[in-house]
Scaffold this active site. Sequence first.
Site, PDB file in Angstrom:
ATOM      1  N   ARG A 106     -15.441   7.687  -8.045  1.00 51.19           N
ATOM      2  CA  ARG A 106     -15.156   7.633  -6.709  1.00 51.19           C
ATOM      3  C   ARG A 106     -14.630   9.124  -6.622  1.00 51.19           C
ATOM      4  O   ARG A 106     -13.245   9.446  -6.982  1.00 51.19           O
ATOM      5  CB  ARG A 106     -14.179   6.908  -6.386  1.00 51.19           C
ATOM      6  CG  ARG A 106     -13.476   6.931  -5.084  1.00 51.19           C
ATOM      7  CD  ARG A 106     -12.849   5.432  -4.491  1.00 51.19           C
ATOM      8  NE  ARG A 106     -13.786   4.543  -4.109  1.00 51.19           N
ATOM      9  CZ  ARG A 106     -13.687   3.601  -3.185  1.00 51.19           C
ATOM     10  NH1 ARG A 106     -12.405   3.491  -2.978  1.00 51.19           N
ATOM     11  NH2 ARG A 106     -14.555   2.643  -2.907  1.00 51.19           N
ATOM     12  N   HIS A 133     -21.477   5.942   0.771  1.00 44.93           N
ATOM     13  CA  HIS A 133     -20.810   4.667  -0.171  1.00 44.93           C
ATOM     14  C   HIS A 133     -22.239   3.924  -0.274  1.00 44.93           C
ATOM     15  O   HIS A 133     -22.141   2.873   0.418  1.00 44.93           O
ATOM     16  CB  HIS A 133     -20.026   4.004   0.828  1.00 44.93           C
ATOM     17  CG  HIS A 133     -19.024   3.364   0.173  1.00 44.93           C
ATOM     18  ND1 HIS A 133     -19.087   3.205  -1.530  1.00 44.93           N
ATOM     19  CD2 HIS A 133     -17.733   2.536   0.412  1.00 44.93           C
ATOM     20  CE1 HIS A 133     -18.109   2.360  -1.838  1.00 44.93           C
ATOM     21  NE2 HIS A 133     -17.539   2.002  -0.689  1.00 44.93           N
ATOM     22  N   GLN A 136     -21.786   0.085  -1.201  1.00 39.44           N
ATOM     23  CA  GLN A 136     -21.108  -0.688  -0.178  1.00 39.44           C
ATOM     24  C   GLN A 136     -22.428  -1.266   0.670  1.00 39.44           C
ATOM     25  O   GLN A 136     -22.303  -2.492   0.974  1.00 39.44           O
ATOM     26  CB  GLN A 136     -20.260   0.204   0.669  1.00 39.44           C
ATOM     27  CG  GLN A 136     -19.865  -0.793   1.921  1.00 39.44           C
ATOM     28  CD  GLN A 136     -18.661  -1.876   1.415  1.00 39.44           C
ATOM     29  OE1 GLN A 136     -18.088  -1.731   0.938  1.00 39.44           O
ATOM     30  NE2 GLN A 136     -19.251  -3.026   1.960  1.00 39.44           N
ATOM     31  N   ASP A 224     -15.552   0.629  10.750  1.00 41.80           N
ATOM     32  CA  ASP A 224     -14.870   1.035   9.609  1.00 41.80           C
ATOM     33  C   ASP A 224     -13.658   1.840  10.336  1.00 41.80           C
ATOM     34  O   ASP A 224     -13.633   2.200  11.298  1.00 41.80           O
ATOM     35  CB  ASP A 224     -15.834   2.097   8.584  1.00 41.80           C
ATOM     36  CG  ASP A 224     -15.102   2.455   7.236  1.00 41.80           C
ATOM     37  OD1 ASP A 224     -13.941   1.614   7.148  1.00 41.80           O
ATOM     38  OD2 ASP A 224     -15.556   3.247   6.602  1.00 41.80           O
ATOM     39  N   CYS A 263     -16.521  -2.832   5.740  1.00 36.38           N
ATOM     40  CA  CYS A 263     -16.348  -2.656   4.193  1.00 36.38           C
ATOM     41  C   CYS A 263     -15.223  -3.165   3.762  1.00 36.38           C
ATOM     42  O   CYS A 263     -15.167  -3.159   2.505  1.00 36.38           O
ATOM     43  CB  CYS A 263     -16.949  -1.537   4.022  1.00 36.38           C
ATOM     44  SG  CYS A 263     -15.804   0.194   4.525  1.00 36.38           S
ATOM     45  N   ARG A 291     -20.354  -7.150  -3.386  1.00 33.43           N
ATOM     46  CA  ARG A 291     -20.053  -5.712  -4.215  1.00 33.43           C
ATOM     47  C   ARG A 291     -20.337  -6.067  -5.631  1.00 33.43           C
ATOM     48  O   ARG A 291     -20.967  -5.500  -6.201  1.00 33.43           O
ATOM     49  CB  ARG A 291     -18.893  -5.237  -3.908  1.00 33.43           C
ATOM     50  CG  ARG A 291     -18.343  -4.680  -2.434  1.00 33.43           C
ATOM     51  CD  ARG A 291     -19.350  -3.376  -2.140  1.00 33.43           C
ATOM     52  NE  ARG A 291     -19.108  -2.412  -3.238  1.00 33.43           N
ATOM     53  CZ  ARG A 291     -18.007  -1.581  -3.004  1.00 33.43           C
ATOM     54  NH1 ARG A 291     -17.104  -1.536  -2.100  1.00 33.43           N
ATOM     55  NH2 ARG A 291     -17.794  -0.488  -4.121  1.00 33.43           N
TER      56      ARG A 291
HETATM   57  N1  NVA Z   1     -14.681   5.047   5.167  1.00 31.39           N
HETATM   58  C1  NVA Z   1     -13.656   4.732   4.043  1.00 31.39           C
HETATM   59  C2  NVA Z   1     -14.181   3.837   3.467  1.00 31.39           C
HETATM   60  C3  NVA Z   1     -13.210   2.842   2.430  1.00 31.39           C
HETATM   61  C4  NVA Z   1     -13.951   2.035   1.343  1.00 31.39           C
HETATM   62  C5  NVA Z   1     -12.954   5.959   3.267  1.00 31.39           C
HETATM   63  O1  NVA Z   1     -13.661   6.759   2.843  1.00 31.39           O
HETATM   64  O2  NVA Z   1     -11.565   5.850   3.384  1.00 31.39           O
HETATM   65  N1   CP Z   2     -15.015  -1.062   0.422  1.00 27.19           N
HETATM   66  C1   CP Z   2     -14.440  -0.497  -0.646  1.00 27.19           C
HETATM   67  O1   CP Z   2     -15.178   0.458  -1.351  1.00 27.19           O
HETATM   68  O2   CP Z   2     -13.230  -1.088  -0.785  1.00 27.19           O
HETATM   69  P1   CP Z   2     -12.061  -0.274  -1.974  1.00 27.19           P
HETATM   70  O3   CP Z   2     -11.732   0.910  -1.346  1.00 27.19           O
HETATM   71  O4   CP Z   2     -10.878  -1.229  -2.016  1.00 27.19           O
HETATM   72  O5   CP Z   2     -12.693  -0.113  -3.269  1.00 27.19           O
END
Ligand code: NVA
Ligand code: CP
Length: 305
Positions: A106, A133, A136, A224, A263, A291
Amino acid sequence: MNKDYRHFTDLSALSSEDLRQILDDACARKHRLKAGEVSRPLAGKVLAMIFEKPSTRTRVSFDVGMRQLGGETLMLTGTEMQLGRSETIADTAKVLSRYVDAIMIRTMEHDRLLELAEHATVPVINALTDDTHPCQIMADIMTYEEHRGPVRDKLFAWTGDGNNVLHSLMEASARFDFRLNIAVPEGSEPSQKYLDWAKENGARITLTRSAEDAVEGADCVVTDTWVSMGQEHRARGNSVFQPYQVNADLMARAKPDALFMHCLPAHRGEEVTDEVIDGPHSVVFDEAENRLHAQKAIIAWCFRA
Ligand code: NVA
Ligand code: CP
């Protein structure tokens, strides 16, 4: 060259057939798990998990999923690695490939993921970048189909920020052949690069400024956070996004049996109200559960296990 492993970087990098095979496998693995069956095809394998941003779902679901497959995990945070002191991604990829059997990351810039995949000699899995992502969205398609059957030709509506989750949803709309309406305020559009790819690959996407128009008659409404991790410079202020909030009035424009997806983590009272996220349309915790199942199938696909 036919390697004995594959990377899972983006939905656009896989064929529709491979993505469908992963979802079928995810459902089968979920049923076997619920039936109490134990299968440990990855015994002896180690998955390194690099997090350069926070996580709850991704971290726990990859960790538990790898253990259920018989393997082990290694949790690495960017700040505790030499990566956080400017060691290159390429060198990190080459070193980790000598120790572990797969790497999940990540990270921020999408190029960091691609560079890792280019230089690693073990499978690399995208667990979120600034751009996409994909894990997801695999869980989300699985969730939709569990509740409502095949996603093909259904109408999804996205309202809010044009972010990483949306980019993967756009790629999915091409690969799984569903329609997608997108409502975003001016200045928060999804990246043209992802829009062009989706359209060139047959996606049926409509962009609008009106959340009401986007949601009208939708089978699934998705939103989101208005500010993604590390994207604070793109923050527009809540007043800009307020017309894009998923509340009961907006949800009432979708089909009566429409699903609501997010998500998570949610910013309740901002992009979604409590009555929607806790209401009868919401499947957010099924998405979170899936997930686990979807990623087990992704890991197995990477290993050809
Ligand atoms: N769009 C959000 C998704 C988190 C799972 C982010 O990147 O923070
Ligand atoms: N939806 C998702 O990826 O959640 P986290 O940021 O908690 O991993």
